[in-house]
Design a protein around this motif. Sequence first.
Motif, PDB file in Angstrom:
ATOM      1  N   GLY A  78      -3.898   3.284 -16.410  1.00 23.81           N
ATOM      2  CA  GLY A  78      -5.307   3.546 -16.199  1.00 23.81           C
ATOM      3  C   GLY A  78      -5.847   2.846 -14.964  1.00 23.81           C
ATOM      4  N   MET A  79      -6.898   3.429 -14.401  1.00 27.25           N
ATOM      5  CA  MET A  79      -7.560   2.880 -13.221  1.00 27.25           C
ATOM      6  C   MET A  79      -9.065   2.982 -13.399  1.00 27.25           C
ATOM      7  SD  MET A  79      -5.450   4.426  -9.985  1.00 27.25           S
ATOM      8  CE  MET A  79      -3.827   3.830  -9.538  1.00 27.25           C
ATOM      9  N   PRO A  80      -9.835   2.143 -12.695  1.00 26.57           N
ATOM     10  CA  PRO A  80     -11.296   2.307 -12.731  1.00 26.57           C
ATOM     11  C   PRO A  80     -11.707   3.569 -11.990  1.00 26.57           C
ATOM     12  CG  PRO A  80     -10.670   0.644 -11.120  1.00 26.57           C
ATOM     13  CD  PRO A  80      -9.416   1.015 -11.847  1.00 26.57           C
ATOM     14  N   GLU A  81     -12.981   3.878 -12.023  1.00 27.84           N
ATOM     15  CA  GLU A  81     -13.502   5.010 -11.255  1.00 27.84           C
ATOM     16  C   GLU A  81     -13.207   4.787  -9.772  1.00 27.84           C
ATOM     17  OE1 GLU A  81     -15.074   7.922 -12.197  1.00 27.84           O
ATOM     18  OE2 GLU A  81     -14.425   7.338 -14.207  1.00 27.84           O
ATOM     19  N   SER A  82     -12.993   5.896  -9.054  1.00 27.53           N
ATOM     20  CA  SER A  82     -12.645   5.787  -7.643  1.00 27.53           C
ATOM     21  C   SER A  82     -13.896   5.632  -6.781  1.00 27.53           C
ATOM     22  CB  SER A  82     -11.867   7.016  -7.192  1.00 27.53           C
ATOM     23  OG  SER A  82     -11.500   6.917  -5.835  1.00 27.53           O
TER      24      SER A  82
ATOM     25  N   GLN B  75      -2.016  13.862  -9.119  1.00 30.09           N
ATOM     26  CA  GLN B  75      -2.160  12.525  -9.692  1.00 30.09           C
ATOM     27  C   GLN B  75      -1.168  11.554  -9.062  1.00 30.09           C
ATOM     28  OE1 GLN B  75      -1.634  13.668 -13.859  1.00 30.09           O
ATOM     29  NE2 GLN B  75      -3.806  13.349 -14.207  1.00 30.09           N
ATOM     30  N   ASP B  76      -1.686  10.625  -8.279  1.00 29.68           N
ATOM     31  CA  ASP B  76      -0.889   9.542  -7.718  1.00 29.68           C
ATOM     32  C   ASP B  76      -1.259   8.253  -8.433  1.00 29.68           C
ATOM     33  OD1 ASP B  76       0.326  10.529  -4.823  1.00 29.68           O
ATOM     34  OD2 ASP B  76      -1.574  11.507  -5.305  1.00 29.68           O
ATOM     35  N   GLY B  77      -0.347   7.278  -8.410  1.00 27.12           N
ATOM     36  CA  GLY B  77      -0.684   5.990  -8.998  1.00 27.12           C
ATOM     37  C   GLY B  77       0.541   5.201  -9.384  1.00 27.12           C
ATOM     38  N   LEU B  78       0.350   4.252 -10.292  1.00 28.13           N
ATOM     39  CA  LEU B  78       1.437   3.445 -10.830  1.00 28.13           C
ATOM     40  C   LEU B  78       1.764   3.964 -12.228  1.00 28.13           C
ATOM     41  CD1 LEU B  78       0.283  -0.106  -9.661  1.00 28.13           C
ATOM     42  CD2 LEU B  78       2.137   1.287  -8.700  1.00 28.13           C
TER      43      LEU B  78
ATOM     44  N   TRP C 184      -7.599   5.737  -7.930  1.00 31.00           N
ATOM     45  CA  TRP C 184      -6.949   6.675  -7.015  1.00 31.00           C
ATOM     46  C   TRP C 184      -7.455   8.055  -7.395  1.00 31.00           C
ATOM     47  CZ3 TRP C 184      -1.529   5.323  -4.978  1.00 31.00           C
ATOM     48  CH2 TRP C 184      -1.138   6.228  -3.971  1.00 31.00           C
ATOM     49  N   ALA C 185      -8.351   8.572  -6.608  1.00 32.34           N
ATOM     50  CA  ALA C 185      -8.992   9.851  -6.948  1.00 32.34           C
ATOM     51  C   ALA C 185      -7.956  10.954  -7.075  1.00 32.34           C
ATOM     52  CB  ALA C 185     -10.022  10.223  -5.889  1.00 32.34           C
ATOM     53  N   ALA C 186      -8.210  11.876  -8.001  1.00 30.04           N
ATOM     54  CA  ALA C 186      -7.319  13.025  -8.154  1.00 30.04           C
ATOM     55  C   ALA C 186      -7.234  13.780  -6.833  1.00 30.04           C
ATOM     56  CB  ALA C 186      -7.840  13.948  -9.249  1.00 30.04           C
ATOM     57  N   GLY C 187      -6.027  14.096  -6.422  1.00 30.28           N
ATOM     58  CA  GLY C 187      -5.838  14.813  -5.172  1.00 30.28           C
ATOM     59  C   GLY C 187      -6.298  16.256  -5.270  1.00 30.28           C
TER      60      GLY C 187
ATOM     61  N   SER D 286       1.849   6.687   0.489  1.00 29.91           N
ATOM     62  CA  SER D 286       1.734   5.825  -0.698  1.00 29.91           C
ATOM     63  C   SER D 286       2.218   4.411  -0.436  1.00 29.91           C
ATOM     64  CB  SER D 286       2.528   6.419  -1.863  1.00 29.91           C
ATOM     65  OG  SER D 286       3.890   6.581  -1.505  1.00 29.91           O
ATOM     66  N   GLU D 287       3.124   4.229   0.522  1.00 25.68           N
ATOM     67  CA  GLU D 287       3.631   2.883   0.807  1.00 25.68           C
ATOM     68  C   GLU D 287       2.487   1.963   1.237  1.00 25.68           C
ATOM     69  OE1 GLU D 287       7.164   0.768   3.452  1.00 25.68           O
ATOM     70  OE2 GLU D 287       5.989   2.408   4.325  1.00 25.68           O
ATOM     71  N   VAL D 288       1.621   2.459   2.100  1.00 26.13           N
ATOM     72  CA  VAL D 288       0.469   1.675   2.560  1.00 26.13           C
ATOM     73  C   VAL D 288      -0.500   1.433   1.406  1.00 26.13           C
ATOM     74  CG1 VAL D 288      -1.567   1.698   4.057  1.00 26.13           C
ATOM     75  CG2 VAL D 288       0.656   2.469   4.937  1.00 26.13           C
ATOM     76  N   ILE D 289      -0.760   2.481   0.620  1.00 29.09           N
ATOM     77  CA  ILE D 289      -1.742   2.373  -0.453  1.00 29.09           C
ATOM     78  C   ILE D 289      -1.277   1.398  -1.532  1.00 29.09           C
ATOM     79  CG2 ILE D 289      -2.952   3.651  -2.270  1.00 29.09           C
ATOM     80  CD1 ILE D 289      -2.750   6.131  -0.403  1.00 29.09           C
ATOM     81  N   ILE D 290      -0.025   1.501  -1.951  1.00 26.81           N
ATOM     82  CA  ILE D 290       0.485   0.598  -2.994  1.00 26.81           C
ATOM     83  C   ILE D 290       0.548  -0.839  -2.476  1.00 26.81           C
ATOM     84  CG2 ILE D 290       2.446   0.035  -4.477  1.00 26.81           C
ATOM     85  CD1 ILE D 290       0.844   2.483  -5.364  1.00 26.81           C
ATOM     86  N   THR D 291       0.886  -1.018  -1.215  1.00 26.78           N
ATOM     87  CA  THR D 291       0.882  -2.366  -0.633  1.00 26.78           C
ATOM     88  C   THR D 291      -0.508  -2.977  -0.718  1.00 26.78           C
ATOM     89  OG1 THR D 291       2.699  -1.833   0.875  1.00 26.78           O
ATOM     90  CG2 THR D 291       1.315  -3.706   1.459  1.00 26.78           C
ATOM     91  N   ASN D 292      -1.528  -2.178  -0.456  1.00 27.60           N
ATOM     92  CA  ASN D 292      -2.899  -2.683  -0.543  1.00 27.60           C
ATOM     93  C   ASN D 292      -3.340  -2.914  -1.993  1.00 27.60           C
ATOM     94  OD1 ASN D 292      -3.732  -3.090   2.154  1.00 27.60           O
ATOM     95  ND2 ASN D 292      -3.933  -0.881   2.461  1.00 27.60           N
ATOM     96  N   TYR D 293      -2.883  -2.069  -2.906  1.00 25.51           N
ATOM     97  CA  TYR D 293      -3.153  -2.318  -4.326  1.00 25.51           C
ATOM     98  C   TYR D 293      -2.518  -3.644  -4.752  1.00 25.51           C
ATOM     99  CZ  TYR D 293      -5.326   1.989  -6.130  1.00 25.51           C
ATOM    100  OH  TYR D 293      -6.199   3.004  -6.428  1.00 25.51           O
ATOM    101  N   TYR D 294      -1.320  -3.889  -4.301  1.00 24.02           N
ATOM    102  CA  TYR D 294      -0.589  -5.132  -4.606  1.00 24.02           C
ATOM    103  C   TYR D 294      -1.426  -6.347  -4.197  1.00 24.02           C
ATOM    104  CZ  TYR D 294       3.393  -8.456  -4.232  1.00 24.02           C
ATOM    105  OH  TYR D 294       4.254  -9.525  -4.349  1.00 24.02           O
ATOM    106  N   LYS D 295      -2.040  -6.252  -3.024  1.00 26.64           N
ATOM    107  CA  LYS D 295      -2.906  -7.348  -2.547  1.00 26.64           C
ATOM    108  C   LYS D 295      -4.199  -7.409  -3.357  1.00 26.64           C
ATOM    109  CE  LYS D 295      -1.198  -6.826   2.208  1.00 26.64           C
ATOM    110  NZ  LYS D 295      -1.563  -6.367   3.583  1.00 26.64           N
TER     111      LYS D 295
END
Length: 335
Positions: free
Chosen positions: A231-235, A120-123, A256-259, A169-178
């Motif tokens: 919480g997040m929407p469906e991936s 589980q990754d995420g915020l 963020w789909a379960a790894g 995760s740095e790239v992914i969170i940066t894109n979530y931020y946008k």
Amino acid sequence: MKQTIRFTALAATALAGTIHAHPAAAQDCGTAGTITVAEMTWLSAATLAHVAQKIMASGYGCDAQLVPGDTVPTATSMLTRSEPTVAPELWVSTVQAQWDQMQEKGNVYKASDIFSGGGQDGLWVPDYVLEQNPGLKTIEDLAANWQIFEDNQSPGKGRLYNGPPGWASEVIITNYYKALGLGDTFELFSPGSGENLKASIARAVAQGEPWVGYYWGPSDVVGKYKLVRLGMPESDREKFTCLTDANCADPQVTGWAAGEVAVAVVSDLKEQAPAVADFLSKMQVPNDEISEVLAWGDDNGATPEEVAVHFLKDYESIWTAWVPAEVAEKVKAGL
């Protein structure tokens, strides 16, 4: 590293000489020679490696040996050399290309998903943040609730902790931020390192202050500081693939789909030691409980082996379901 899943004539002679003394152990481990278990560099994977090794050695009488490992080199070695024999916590999504090649080649298979809830990754936020702020439930609620996380060093903005430099995760969170449109309300803060990220959580929780940022579970940090993933929407696979790209032209909000985190095993073991392969097919831990175990290890400065023993002694209801009763009794006797 030598090829170890083998059974030479010399080993056969030696085993024949010990069958009278240890008939059950010899039969339980079948015709497997040395079984190597990858001990990865982080606490959960290292702990699970010790758990698997102890069950195979004490419960099945195997010559089970720990070997150093890490995600990419272990996956590469399993693909090219069928070594090590077992990787109890292989993050498939991190080495998808090698994993796909293993499946095509047929020399390695997934015995089980080690975490019942997947990786589980995420915020994440500490649990008290949600208790105190019922309007905050999902990542999409962050923009309207930025004041909760207002940063004294940047008044008028909240602080959102990114993954450290070099982490995917740095790239992914940066894109979530946008994608979430947080530029006007949050500062995207780089912790600089994994240790700094962990320390920022420890400081906030010690002072009962709000904190929001990237982390993953199961982990000692999630268990120790009682973090809850927003919480997040469906991936959506296509949208999330773009989020993993530093040059994603149009980041969009998605889950963020379960790894996929596998108990990866060299295929030959199924024929050489079917009883052991059956155990590995049942090896799975609940996310919350393993986070508790890892938090105990962090609190007590314990080694991975000590954490494994703690798990085997105090969480019997989990691991005894993986093995026959007589095997479980041997493991308990060997602690």
